[in-house]
Design an enzyme around this catalytic site. Structure first.
Site, short mmCIF file in Angstrom:
data_model
loop_
_atom_site.label_atom_id
_atom_site.label_comp_id
_atom_site.label_asym_id
_atom_site.label_seq_id
_atom_site.Cartn_x
_atom_site.Cartn_y
_atom_site.Cartn_z
N LYS A 26 0.83 -1.21 0.00
CA LYS A 26 0.00 0.00 0.00
C LYS A 26 0.87 1.26 0.00
O LYS A 26 0.61 2.20 -0.74
CB LYS A 26 -0.87 -0.09 1.26
CG LYS A 26 -1.90 0.94 1.46
CD LYS A 26 -2.95 0.40 2.42
CE LYS A 26 -2.59 0.52 3.89
NZ LYS A 26 -2.59 1.91 4.37
N SER A 27 1.92 1.26 0.82
CA SER A 27 2.78 2.46 0.89
C SER A 27 3.41 2.73 -0.47
O SER A 27 3.47 3.88 -0.93
CB SER A 27 3.91 2.25 1.90
OG SER A 27 3.39 2.28 3.20
N GLY A 101 -4.72 7.98 5.85
CA GLY A 101 -3.78 8.99 6.34
C GLY A 101 -2.66 9.24 5.35
O GLY A 101 -2.19 10.38 5.19
N ASP A 326 2.94 -0.82 11.87
CA ASP A 326 1.68 -1.40 11.42
C ASP A 326 1.53 -2.87 11.82
O ASP A 326 0.44 -3.44 11.73
CB ASP A 326 1.56 -1.27 9.89
CG ASP A 326 1.39 0.19 9.47
OD1 ASP A 326 1.01 1.01 10.32
OD2 ASP A 326 1.66 0.50 8.30
N LYS A 353 -3.37 6.38 15.32
CA LYS A 353 -3.64 5.67 14.06
C LYS A 353 -5.14 5.66 13.78
O LYS A 353 -5.87 6.47 14.32
CB LYS A 353 -3.04 4.25 14.14
CG LYS A 353 -1.50 4.27 14.19
CD LYS A 353 -0.93 4.78 12.89
CE LYS A 353 0.57 4.89 12.93
NZ LYS A 353 1.13 5.50 11.73
N ARG A 357 -4.98 2.57 19.00
CA ARG A 357 -4.73 1.12 18.96
C ARG A 357 -4.25 0.56 20.29
O ARG A 357 -4.35 -0.66 20.51
CB ARG A 357 -3.72 0.79 17.84
CG ARG A 357 -4.34 0.92 16.47
CD ARG A 357 -3.42 0.50 15.34
NE ARG A 357 -4.15 0.59 14.09
CZ ARG A 357 -3.59 0.70 12.89
NH1 ARG A 357 -2.26 0.72 12.78
NH2 ARG A 357 -4.33 0.77 11.80
C1 S3P Z 1 2.94 4.89 6.12
C2 S3P Z 1 3.65 5.23 7.23
C3 S3P Z 1 3.35 4.77 8.59
C4 S3P Z 1 2.25 3.69 8.61
C5 S3P Z 1 1.17 3.91 7.60
C6 S3P Z 1 1.76 4.03 6.20
C7 S3P Z 1 3.39 5.38 4.82
O1 S3P Z 1 2.96 5.85 9.36
O2 S3P Z 1 1.68 3.58 9.89
O3 S3P Z 1 0.24 2.84 7.63
O4 S3P Z 1 3.00 4.82 3.80
O5 S3P Z 1 4.17 6.35 4.81
P1 S3P Z 1 4.04 6.85 9.99
O6 S3P Z 1 3.85 8.15 9.32
O7 S3P Z 1 3.70 6.83 11.45
O8 S3P Z 1 5.43 6.31 9.73
#
Ligand code: S3P
Length: 450
Positions: A26-27, A101, A326, A353, A357
């Site tokens: 996903k990232s 997010g 995650d 989050k 959580r």
């Molecule tokens: C993500 C970074 C993480 C992760 C999120 C995806 C990203 O958050 O929890 O699900 O794709 O950059 P952080 O910003 O806390 O590192």
């Protein structure tokens, strides 16, 4: 959607590997869509099926469409036509980032340097999450971002000319770091960013692989963009999502079934979870490892069938957390079934989050009959060696990772339990219940038709 989980009575180790193709990372998908949209290239992203695409990624696709970027999801691929750094069109409506997010924060970076204004909104969960800290970083580059009174969505971004700056992140966060770097693509001068400890580095790797002038050391320095290289057509293969796969790996460990994850991402900023498993006593092996666009991937076999006796307890602190943020919800479940007391500290970010959580996990673990201690920045969990949990009503607060973690735990309740609003898993892993069935048998995971 409601899912009824039927108990697993006994666990017999099985060395025939269950083969799982995890959903695309996903990232990385968010990033190839956003960074790809700023190129002049046609980008083809192969996918294993339309249902492998998470709702979070769909939020990014829809956001790009409202900015005038041609992008379409087909059965076996996503097609994107980059419009260049100056090619976005002003949106005619508020861009809804849904639950994502990453969509909201990365878009904030991309939109800060545009020649038009835009507005972002999100669902109830995303609208409660902090955006002011990203806005403050972008403002140091000259951006203008107006958040709601609580520092949350909805927000207005008035596009401005940006300048470089040298910034230190208040917490290790890949989303914050990426927002700054993406804004830096539109800035005059050098954009430099430091974080208190390493977070996932997909943005840096992707920018470097697309030919941007980026130096990666203790500090990440992005030099001003002059002439980005133009490639007509790119095929970008996204590796499997290691964080989603982690849930299936823990299920396999609890069931003592060997599992092979095909084409899973092995970027070292995402594999701390595997290091933790190794310390707990789990053996694994990666094969067919290769690198594409700076992102390693391979077929990973976890020899869960060879685990003898109880797993060692977990001990996690500050430096570990950003690298397995995650995976923490599913590690709580593994800790529940490990020896002794596991302690997870330095994880205050978990409260920010898709749900709090820490609070929701503490409450749910207690419902399962497990002894838990809550701290502001984490929890400790007293392991129970016999896999017998109290049946209970499952609460997950609509949080996809908690819904997945608790449904795996529920396999070990003494009688059947039901999971309401199980469609929450689609936020990151629409095929989750199908893959869980492949591991534990169809009859244990029943979909209740309304
Ligand atoms: C993500 C970074 C993480 C992760 C999120 C995806 C990203 O958050 O929890 O699900 O794709 O950059 P952080 O910003 O806390 O590192």
């Amino acid at each position: 959607m409601e899912i009824r989980i039927h108990p697993i009575s006994g666990v017999a180790s099985d060395s025939r590997p269950v083969l799982i193709t995890p959903p695309p990372d996903k990232s990385i998908l968010h990033r190839i869509l956003l960074i790809g949209s700023l190129t002049q290239s046609a980008i083809r992203i192969p996918i294993s099926g339309i249902y492998s695409i998470s709702h979070d990624v769909i939020a990014t696709v829809l956001a790009l469409e409202s900015l005038g970027v041609p992008v379409e999801i087909f059965d076996d691929h996503i097609e994107l036509h980059g419009v260049g750094r100056k090619g976005y069109r002003a949106p005619t409506h508020v861009i809804n980032c849904a639950n994502s997010g990453t969509t909201a924060r990365l878009l904030m970076g991309v939109l800060a340097g545009q020649s038009f204004g835009s507005a972002l909104s999100g669902d109830v969960s995303l609208s409660a999450r902090p955006m002011r800290r990203v806005a403050t970083l972008l403002e140091a580059l000259g951006a203008n971002v107006i958040t709601g009174p609580e520092g949350t969505l909805p927000i207005m971004i008035n596009g401005r000319r940006l300048h470089g700056a040298s910034l230190s992140l208040p917490v290790a966060s890949a989303q914050m770091k990426s927002a700054v770097l993406l804004a830096g693509l539109f800035a005059e001068g050098i954009t430099a960013v430091r974080e208190p400890s390493q977070s996932r580095d997909h943005t840096e790797r992707m920018l470097a692989s697309f030919g941007y002038d980026i130096e990666i050391d203790d500090e990440i320095r992005l030099n001003p963009v002059t002439n980005p290289s133009i490639v007509d057509e790119i095929v970008y293969e996204v590796p499997g999502d290691a964080s989603s796969a982690a849930f299936l790996v823990v299920a396999a460990i609890l069931l003592r079934r060997r599992i092979t994850l095909l084409g899973v991402g092995l970027n070292p900023t995402r594999t701390r979870f595997l290091d933790v498993l190794a310390v707990m006593g789990v053996e694994m092996e990666a094969q067919n490892v290769l690198d594409s666009f700076g992102e390693p991937r391979g077929d990973l076999t976890v020899f869960a069938d060879q685990i003898e006796g109880a797993l060692l307890p977990l001990e996690l602190s500050d430096e570990d957390i950003p690298l397995l943020i995650d995976e923490l919800p599913i590690l709580f479940i593994l800790a529940m079934f490990s020896e002794g007391v596991s302690e997870i500290r330095g994880a205050g970010e978990l409260r920010k989050k898709e749900s709090d959580r820490i609070a929701v996990s503490v409450e749910q673990l207690r419902r399962f009959g497990v002894e838990v201690m809550e701290y502001e920045d984490g929890l400790s969990i007293v392991g129970i060696l016999e896999r017998r949990l109290q049946p209970c009503t499952i609460i997950h607060d609509g949080d996809h990772r908690l819904a997945m973690a608790f449904s795996i735990a529920a396999l070990f309740c003494t009688t059947e339990v039901e999971l309401d609003e199980a469609e929450a898993v689609c936020v990151s892993y629409p095929d989750f219940f199908e893959h869980l069935r492949a591991l534990c048998g169809r009859k244990h995971v029943e979909t209740i038709e309304p």
